[in-house]
Design a protein around this motif. Structure first.
Motif, PDB file in Angstrom:
ATOM      1  N   PRO A   1      14.788 -43.208  11.538  1.00 39.87           N
ATOM      2  CA  PRO A   1      15.765 -42.154  12.049  1.00 39.87           C
ATOM      3  C   PRO A   1      15.251 -41.473  12.835  1.00 39.87           C
ATOM      4  N   PRO A   2      15.951 -40.581  13.734  1.00 35.14           N
ATOM      5  CA  PRO A   2      15.487 -39.574  14.535  1.00 35.14           C
ATOM      6  C   PRO A   2      14.575 -38.315  14.345  1.00 35.14           C
ATOM      7  N   ARG A   3      14.712 -38.133  12.855  1.00 29.45           N
ATOM      8  CA  ARG A   3      14.319 -36.894  12.532  1.00 29.45           C
ATOM      9  C   ARG A   3      13.364 -37.184  11.130  1.00 29.45           C
ATOM     10  N   GLN A   4      12.174 -36.589  11.019  1.00 28.48           N
ATOM     11  CA  GLN A   4      11.102 -37.084   9.935  1.00 28.48           C
ATOM     12  C   GLN A   4      11.720 -36.865   8.347  1.00 28.48           C
ATOM     13  N   ARG A   5      12.434 -35.619   8.526  1.00 29.35           N
ATOM     14  CA  ARG A   5      13.179 -35.295   7.105  1.00 29.35           C
ATOM     15  C   ARG A   5      14.275 -36.195   6.610  1.00 29.35           C
ATOM     16  N   VAL A   6      13.880 -36.847   5.550  1.00 27.32           N
ATOM     17  CA  VAL A   6      14.777 -37.626   4.802  1.00 27.32           C
ATOM     18  C   VAL A   6      15.575 -37.101   3.549  1.00 27.32           C
ATOM     19  N   TYR A   7      16.582 -36.542   3.599  1.00 28.78           N
ATOM     20  CA  TYR A   7      17.525 -35.805   2.593  1.00 28.78           C
ATOM     21  C   TYR A   7      17.905 -36.378   1.389  1.00 28.78           C
ATOM     22  N   PHE A   8      18.270 -37.802   1.733  1.00 32.48           N
ATOM     23  CA  PHE A   8      19.023 -38.723   0.778  1.00 32.48           C
ATOM     24  C   PHE A   8      18.266 -39.514  -0.054  1.00 32.48           C
ATOM     25  N   THR A   9      17.172 -39.224  -0.266  1.00 32.12           N
ATOM     26  CA  THR A   9      16.179 -40.248  -0.792  1.00 32.12           C
ATOM     27  C   THR A   9      16.504 -40.427  -2.285  1.00 32.12           C
ATOM     28  N   GLU A  10      17.179 -39.465  -3.030  1.00 34.38           N
ATOM     29  CA  GLU A  10      17.538 -39.720  -4.244  1.00 34.38           C
ATOM     30  C   GLU A  10      18.903 -40.563  -4.363  1.00 34.38           C
ATOM     31  N   ILE A  11      19.509 -40.836  -3.327  1.00 34.42           N
ATOM     32  CA  ILE A  11      20.741 -41.740  -3.366  1.00 34.42           C
ATOM     33  C   ILE A  11      20.353 -43.254  -3.086  1.00 34.42           C
ATOM     34  N   HIS A  12      19.412 -43.296  -1.861  1.00 35.46           N
ATOM     35  CA  HIS A  12      19.377 -44.800  -1.442  1.00 35.46           C
ATOM     36  C   HIS A  12      17.924 -45.107  -1.599  1.00 35.46           C
ATOM     37  N   GLY A  13      16.866 -44.100  -2.036  1.00 35.08           N
ATOM     38  CA  GLY A  13      15.633 -44.434  -2.264  1.00 35.08           C
ATOM     39  C   GLY A  13      14.505 -44.565  -1.279  1.00 35.08           C
ATOM     40  N   LEU A  14      14.892 -44.315   0.024  1.00 32.24           N
ATOM     41  CA  LEU A  14      14.198 -44.622   1.314  1.00 32.24           C
ATOM     42  C   LEU A  14      13.634 -43.190   1.857  1.00 32.24           C
ATOM     43  N   THR A  15      12.261 -43.256   2.036  1.00 31.38           N
ATOM     44  CA  THR A  15      11.510 -42.125   2.372  1.00 31.38           C
ATOM     45  C   THR A  15      10.975 -42.363   3.812  1.00 31.38           C
ATOM     46  N   TRP A  16      10.752 -41.287   4.356  1.00 28.22           N
ATOM     47  CA  TRP A  16      10.044 -41.099   5.541  1.00 28.22           C
ATOM     48  C   TRP A  16       8.853 -42.137   5.624  1.00 28.22           C
ATOM     49  N   GLU A  17       7.874 -42.151   4.838  1.00 26.16           N
ATOM     50  CA  GLU A  17       6.927 -43.157   4.649  1.00 26.16           C
ATOM     51  C   GLU A  17       7.320 -44.596   4.807  1.00 26.16           C
ATOM     52  N   MET A  18       8.437 -44.946   4.273  1.00 28.56           N
ATOM     53  CA  MET A  18       8.889 -46.264   4.358  1.00 28.56           C
ATOM     54  C   MET A  18       9.482 -46.670   5.696  1.00 28.56           C
ATOM     55  N   LEU A  19       9.952 -45.398   6.472  1.00 27.26           N
ATOM     56  CA  LEU A  19      10.892 -45.715   7.649  1.00 27.26           C
ATOM     57  C   LEU A  19      10.401 -45.391   8.866  1.00 27.26           C
ATOM     58  N   LYS A  20       9.276 -44.411   8.787  1.00 32.81           N
ATOM     59  CA  LYS A  20       8.437 -44.181  10.224  1.00 32.81           C
ATOM     60  C   LYS A  20       7.968 -45.185  11.214  1.00 32.81           C
ATOM     61  N   ASP A  21       7.685 -46.287  10.569  1.00 33.05           N
ATOM     62  CA  ASP A  21       7.092 -47.467  11.493  1.00 33.05           C
ATOM     63  C   ASP A  21       8.357 -48.335  11.804  1.00 33.05           C
ATOM     64  N   LYS A  22       9.351 -48.063  11.358  1.00 34.98           N
ATOM     65  CA  LYS A  22      10.476 -49.300  11.421  1.00 34.98           C
ATOM     66  C   LYS A  22      10.917 -48.978  13.040  1.00 34.98           C
ATOM     67  N   PRO A  23      11.698 -49.976  13.447  1.00 32.23           N
ATOM     68  CA  PRO A  23      12.142 -49.841  14.881  1.00 32.23           C
ATOM     69  C   PRO A  23      13.454 -48.689  14.822  1.00 32.23           C
ATOM     70  N   THR A  24      13.605 -48.415  15.973  1.00 30.51           N
ATOM     71  CA  THR A  24      14.723 -47.299  15.971  1.00 30.51           C
ATOM     72  C   THR A  24      15.908 -48.224  16.312  1.00 30.51           C
ATOM     73  N   PHE A  25      17.213 -47.442  16.285  1.00 31.32           N
ATOM     74  CA  PHE A  25      18.534 -48.181  16.163  1.00 31.32           C
ATOM     75  C   PHE A  25      18.515 -48.874  17.573  1.00 31.32           C
ATOM     76  N   ALA A  26      18.138 -48.020  18.708  1.00 34.98           N
ATOM     77  CA  ALA A  26      18.087 -48.598  20.017  1.00 34.98           C
ATOM     78  C   ALA A  26      17.448 -50.067  20.065  1.00 34.98           C
ATOM     79  N   GLU A  27      16.086 -50.057  19.356  1.00 35.41           N
ATOM     80  CA  GLU A  27      15.230 -51.189  19.570  1.00 35.41           C
ATOM     81  C   GLU A  27      16.028 -52.242  18.904  1.00 35.41           C
ATOM     82  N   LEU A  28      16.666 -52.055  17.653  1.00 34.77           N
ATOM     83  CA  LEU A  28      17.504 -52.938  16.823  1.00 34.77           C
ATOM     84  C   LEU A  28      18.824 -53.398  17.603  1.00 34.77           C
TER      85      LEU A  28
END
Length: 173
Positions: A42-69
């Motif tokens: 995501p474009p910002r480091q703060r992941v607010y909805f972890t309690e809903i989908h279980g995803l965290t910044w640590e899990m996402l920080k090295d993933k491709p951006t939307f533009a790269e995908l």
């Protein structure tokens, strides 16, 4: 051949450009033919909805951006005449928001909404994705974008089998 793609986004925050996961399920001639899934930085480091989908910044920080995908996403959507989602106004908002944020040309495709369709075609007290899946006996790992997209596809196909038209499910505006 009729191609339809069901999709589901998970987001990191309240902004439309904050996709952090995308699942897509392709249907051709009334059958599920392919699936695609990716986590998204995501474009910002703060992941607010972890309690809903279980995803965290640590899990996402090295993933491709939307533009790269985007080349892979666009390729998966190739030839689709319709996009489908459960609560399609949300997923349309995220798709358009991400495209806008990265200066990408959004697909000019109509959206059908399986919430709208389930309200018209199924007599249920609630029409949330998990409620409709339970009623139809569909497996669901709720808030996993791949599972949610597959569920939306199966709900769409079920509603079509009941005689519901795309127009009856079409998202307006």
């Amino acid at each position: 051949m009729t191609r339809v793609v069901a999709l589901d986004f998970e987001t990191a925050d309240k902004y439309a450009d904050s996709a952090c996961a995308l699942g897509m399920t392709r249907m051709e001639d009334g059958k599920v033919t392919a699936s695609w899934y990716s986590l998204i930085r995501p474009p910002r480091q703060r992941v607010y909805f972890t309690e809903i989908h279980g995803l965290t910044w640590e899990m996402l920080k090295d993933k491709p951006t939307f533009a790269e995908l985007w080349p892979d996403i666009r390729a998966f959507l190739e030839g689709a005449r319709l996009l489908v989602a459960h609560n399609a106004s949300f997923d349309r908002r995220v798709l358009l928001g991400c495209c806008r944020a990265f200066g990408l040309e959004a697909p000019c495709l109509p959206f059908a909404c399986t919430v709208k369709g389930s309200r018209r075609g199924l007599r249920l007290p609630h029409h949330r994705l998990n409620d409709v899946c339970a009623y139809l006996g569909l497996e669901l790992d709720h808030h996993n974008a791949a599972s949610d997209a597959l569920a939306a596809a199966k709900i769409y196909l079920h509603l079509r089998s009941l005689g519901m038209t795309d127009e009856e499910m079409m998202l307006n505006g």
